[in-house]
Design an enzyme around this catalytic site. Structure first.
Site, PDB file in Angstrom:
ATOM      1  CB  CYS A  11      26.028 -29.254   6.791  1.00 19.56           C
ATOM      2  SG  CYS A  11      26.897 -30.804   7.050  1.00 19.56           S
ATOM      3  CB  CYS A  16      29.253 -31.554   5.002  1.00 18.88           C
ATOM      4  SG  CYS A  16      29.362 -29.934   5.748  1.00 18.88           S
ATOM      5  CE  LYS A  19      32.383 -31.380   1.357  1.00 18.54           C
ATOM      6  NZ  LYS A  19      32.878 -30.317   2.258  1.00 18.54           N
ATOM      7  CE1 TYR A 160      35.265 -26.760   2.771  1.00 13.32           C
ATOM      8  CE2 TYR A 160      36.641 -25.006   3.593  1.00 13.32           C
ATOM      9  CZ  TYR A 160      35.619 -25.911   3.791  1.00 13.32           C
ATOM     10  OH  TYR A 160      34.967 -25.958   4.981  1.00 13.32           O
ATOM     11  CD  GLU A 164      35.370 -29.804  -0.433  1.00 17.84           C
ATOM     12  OE1 GLU A 164      35.856 -30.207   0.637  1.00 17.84           O
ATOM     13  OE2 GLU A 164      34.311 -29.154  -0.490  1.00 17.84           O
ATOM     14  CG  HIS A 445      54.101 -50.067  10.620  1.00 15.12           C
ATOM     15  ND1 HIS A 445      54.600 -49.061   9.819  1.00 15.12           N
ATOM     16  CD2 HIS A 445      54.523 -51.240  10.080  1.00 15.12           C
ATOM     17  CE1 HIS A 445      55.302 -49.605   8.852  1.00 15.12           C
ATOM     18  NE2 HIS A 445      55.282 -50.930   8.976  1.00 15.12           N
ATOM     19  CD  GLU A 450      53.699 -45.949  10.556  1.00 13.11           C
ATOM     20  OE1 GLU A 450      54.404 -46.246  11.536  1.00 13.11           O
ATOM     21  OE2 GLU A 450      53.440 -46.731   9.621  1.00 13.11           O
TER      22      GLU A 450
END
Length: 470
Positions: A11, A16, A19, A160, A164, A445, A450
């Site tokens: 990672c 992670c 990336k 993935y 990515e 909002h 939402e």
């Protein structure tokens, strides 16, 4: 090729962290293109300098390496920078690079050696002329025109990661191609399961994968579908010619690239540990260590966590959580086990995909189609409006049981900041949230999140799921 790295595992060093930072670089490029719509006077075209980005990312990673070293020291943990292997069930023999031997004995031993990238051995020139994502993050100069070659049977992590990488390479202005044999992001819910009764997220399916790749294509990433690489050759220009077979057309095609990146999975780094000598059982096909619910191997005092364990998600947060719980069981009078259900995750493609819980397919397989209700919506992020950005692929869906309480089984979100959106809802789903409870939740909002609290159109109804109004 052959990148090595410091403390912190996949990672921190080659996953992670670099990336996400390179993904951020690409997002900033998109923001610059939007800026003139908001009144900013920025001369076009803008240019990206790989070496500046790479230096910043790599310096940060090195600071994390140092931070881990300091933490170990602060916690009075002895750190041996040596290559270890078992000599008996309670003894680890370590060798330094210079060949100096160190012997360490312990009542309990935890294996957490992680994985390393694999190369396709059946493709001529693959090893000689290719790199992996590990290497990509540590390049000092731009990779230039790049082709990424994932395969069908890879684990979810590299699935993935390949998309990515393609996303941020395109985002910073590089000519990028992804060669695919089949469905992108295929197998998230098949490749990462504990059992048929314990299926966890990585729950994607064709619908969500298509939205992600359609968006990438619209922003310039090229996809070669149903194509199989057959060889790589080095040209006099120092570029690499990749030859592949197009299964649909039954033709042989080729093109030249500056960089060839393989994404054929990661292998558990267990071969040199001498596991068989001490009786630690592994899966003969994957090489991963077989553990029970308490992370115990076939030898009662030897444990394993993380990417080397069979049937566990290849995710840093799950490995950290499993390790903490293991320590508490061993030394803190705890009996709590790691719960691998409803683990949230996000794919940091240009338009991000986040999910938690079951996919629609997995839910139908487990409960039957008549017992599942799927609420969904196509929405437009407010940020996209003034900039006149296409929001065709911005989509979300909630998979629920149809029973009276309508417990939420899974949530899937394609759009900006997917990880931030899913992380909050993951708590509710972990706690058994229901659809009526979600509908009673007041949204913030104006946000993309939402829209989850306003989902009311079911797939079953066949009605248009496009959100209208503010």
């Amino acid at each position: 090729q052959g990148t090595t790295w410091g403390l912190g595992g996949t990672c921190v060093n080659v996953g992670c962290i670099p990336k996400k930072l390179m993904h951020q670089a690409a997002l900033l490029g998109s923001a610059l293109k939007d800026a003139h719509h908001y009144g900013w006077n920025i001369s076009q075209p803008v240019h990206h300098t790989w070496s500046v980005m790479a230096q910043g990312v790599q310096n940060y990673v090195k600071s994390l390496n140092w931070g881990h070293r300091v933490q170990l020291q602060d916690k009075k943990v002895k750190y041996f920078n040596i290559k270890g292997s078992f000599s008996d069930p309670h003894t680890v023999r370590g060798l330094t690079k210079a060949g100096k031997e160190t012997i360490i004995t312990a009542d309990n031993i935890v294996i957490a050696t992680g994985g390393r990238p694999k190369y396709p051995t059946h493709i001529a020139g693959a090893l000689e002329y290719g790199i992996t994502s590990d290497d990509l993050f540590w390049l000092k100069e731009s990779p230039g025109k790049t082709i990424l070659n994932p395969v069908l049977t890879m684990p979810s992590f590299i699935l993935y990661v390949s998309l990515e990488c393609a996303g941020f390479l395109t985002g910073i202005g590089l000519d990028t191609t992804v060669m695919m044999r089949s469905i992108p992001l295929r197998g998230f819910d098949q490749a990462n399961h504990i059992s048929k009764k314990k299926q966890i997220c990585f729950a994607t399916q064709q619908q969500m994968a298509s939205l992600v790749t359609e968006h990438m294509e619209s922003y310039g990433t090229k996809f070669l579908r149903r194509c199989f690489p057959t060889k790589v050759e080095k040209l006099k220009s120092n570029r690499f010619q990749v030859t592949w077979k197009n299964a649909d057309l039954d033709t042989e095609e080729s093109d030249s690239f500056d960089t060839v990146m393989w994404a054929v999975g990661r292998a558990p780094d267990t071969k040199t540990l001498n596991l068989e000598t001490v009786g630690v059982k592994t899966n003969s096909e994957t090489g991963k260590i077989i553990v029970d619910a308490s992370e115990t191997t076939s030898v009662p005092h030897i444990y394993a966590v993380g990417d080397i364990t069979e049937g566990r998600p290849e995710l840093t947060p799950t490995a950290i959580a499993a390790g903490k719980l293991l320590a508490q069981r061993l030394f803190g009078q705890s009996s709590e086990l790691m719960d691998y259900d409803n683990v949230p995750t996000t794919v940091f493609t240009p338009l991000e995909y986040g999910c938690v819980g079951l996919s629609e397919e997995a839910a139908v397989q487990r409960h039957g189609s008549d017992n599942i209700e799927v609420y969904h919506a196509y929405y437009k992020p407010l940020e996209f409006t003034v900039a006149e950005r296409d929001a065709t692929q911005c989509y979300m869906k909630m998979v629920c049981l149809r029973e009276r309480e309508q417990r939420i089984l899974g949530l899937h979100f394609v759009g900006p900041n997917a990880g931030e959106v899913i992380q909050g809802f993951a708590l509710g789903i972990k706690c058994g949230a229901t659809y009526p409870q979600m509908m009673k939740t007041v949204g913030i909002h104006p946000t993309c999140a939402e829209e989850v609290t306003k989902l009311h159109i079911t797939k079953r109804s066949g009605l248009d799921a496009t959100v209208t109004g503010c």
